[in-house]
Design an enzyme around this catalytic site. Structure first.
Site, PDB file in Angstrom:
ATOM      1  CD  GLU A   1      -2.399  -1.474   2.720  1.00  0.00           C
ATOM      2  OE1 GLU A   1      -2.561  -0.467   3.447  1.00  0.00           O
ATOM      3  OE2 GLU A   1      -2.752  -2.621   3.058  1.00  0.00           O
TER       4      GLU A   1
ATOM      5  CD  GLU B   1      -7.832   1.198   5.929  1.00  0.00           C
ATOM      6  OE1 GLU B   1      -7.775   0.484   6.951  1.00  0.00           O
ATOM      7  OE2 GLU B   1      -7.021   1.093   4.976  1.00  0.00           O
TER       8      GLU B   1
END
Length: 407
Positions: A214, A323
């Protein structure tokens, strides 16, 4: 523009190595204590554990740079970085430049991020990499020493209810990387929460722990002491049981002296005003089979393929978006995602990820197809997708969190 660290001459490296050996004994104790990264005189078990952890994380350096936000950036010799604490990665010290994915002729520019630590022209010497120094207070803000530098609670896919997403995703194919342009904001974050905008490169095989890589920007006061957006990476090979952010554990091999993982990004986008964005790309180099990272035009470094199980081959899911992690305290968190405004407000008001692309088996960047969108709680954080000739495939996403429709 590739990192100049690929082309160091042997005599420069020899001099830097010799200097580091002479200097390391000075740095390892007294300097760290004077600068708040050690806690002298406290004999408690926790203090001993914290100091031992700091000694593992903070490496001897040739130069340190004080950032205007209070960070200290240490210029650490390439071969002393945390990755090479793992004996199985020491063979990666001899670097061969990766093969960049082939882009279409009208790909456009790759916007760079700007960071506070080098905003006044400071830089790390050739042969070194910048590492954000960890202090005892950083570890104290974490839930525990073992959780420092890790994502909390997310055990595997499907994720826990403490993590909420608003993302675009593509699945059910073989992927060898991903790229997107993300605009950067400064969302309000409460308590031990975090808020981020990123790319996920995921290998999710049934009945096996998920592998992910990520990259993006994140506001995470519990990790970084403040509410500034910061460049970050994350990796895990076992459903978030191990792996970590940036360079706080062995894994990622940094090759670039110009970009610091974990350092603050500035300037940031303004609601209704100027937008600032960066280009983020992860891809699997066909020659080495390692997963490389580029931000803007800077090749930052790589995750060795042998860190992973299923990601040794290819990814099965690519995601782009936001997120929020929040502790479950009964009422929904008021931590914002993106700009803190919903996706329907659009350009200059909402967070976006644009020019969404994936890397195919032939190392070509191609536009995503069959892009889906996912938001667990759309009244809290939402997402919508679209396409135009200038932006290609894109999503807008974000939201305020707690509101009359999000309880």
């Amino acid at each position: 523009m590739q990192s100049s660290s690929y082309h160091e001459t042997p005599w420069i490296i020899f001099v830097l190595v010799l200097f580091s050996l002479l200097f390391s004994t000075v740095v390892s104790k007294d300097f760290l204590e004077e600068n708040g990264t050690s806690m002298r005189g406290n004999k408690s078990k926790k203090m001993k554990l914290i100091n031992a952890h700091l000694k593992k994380i903070n490496k001897p350096f040739l130069k340190s740079i004080k950032s205007s936000d209070g960070d200290i950036i240490d210029c650490v010799l390439f071969h002393l970085q945390p990755a090479f604490d793992l004996s199985e990665l020491r063979g990666k010290m001899s670097l061969i430049p990766p093969e960049l994915p082939k882009e279409h002729a009208n790909a456009g520019k790759n916007p760079e991020i700007k960071q506070l630590w080098n905003s006044k022209g400071e830089s790390c010497p050739n042969g070194t990499i910048p590492i954000k120094r960890t202090r005892a207070s950083d570890i104290f803000r974490s839930i525990s020493i073992s959780k420092f530098g890790k994502k909390y609670s997310r055990k595997d896919i499907p994720v826990s209810t403490q993590h909420e997403h608003a993302v675009g995703c593509v699945t059910q194919r073989e992927f060898y990387g991903a790229k997107a342009l993300l605009n950067v904001w400064r969302p309000n974050v409460t308590g031990n929460d975090f808020s981020l905008s990123q790319i996920w490169v995921i290998a999710d095989v049934p009945n096996r722990p998920v592998n992910t890589i990520e990259v993006g920007w994140q506001v995470y006061p519990s990790l970084h002491k403040d509410s500034l957006p910061r460049l970050f990476t994350y990796w895990t090979a076992d459903g978030y049981q191990s792996g970590c952010y940036n360079l706080v554990c062995p894994g990622f091999v940094q090759t670039n002296p110009n970009v610091c993982l974990g350092a603050a990004i500035d300037p940031t986008s303004k609601y209704g005003g100027q937008q600032y964005e960066g280009a983020y790309m992860i891809w699997k180099d066909p020659k080495s089979a390692d997963w490389w990272l580029r931000v803007g035009t800077e090749v930052i470094g790589f995750w060795p393929s042998n860190l992973f199980t299923d990601l040794r081959d290819h990814a099965t899911i690519i995601e782009y978006g936001g997120e929020v992690y929040a502790e479950n305290l009964g009422t929904h968190t008021s931590t914002q995602m993106g700009s803190g405004h919903f996706q329907n407000e659009g350009f200059r008001k909402a967070a976006y990820a644009r020019k969404l692309e994936v890397v195919d088996h032939d190392n070509h960047l191609i536009g995503v197809s069959n892009l889906g969108v996912i938001a667990e709680k759309p009244n809290c954080y939402g997402v919508k997708n679209g396409y135009n000739n200038a932006w290609g495939n894109y999503i807008y996403f974000g939201g305020p969190g707690y509101n009359p429709n999000c309880l």
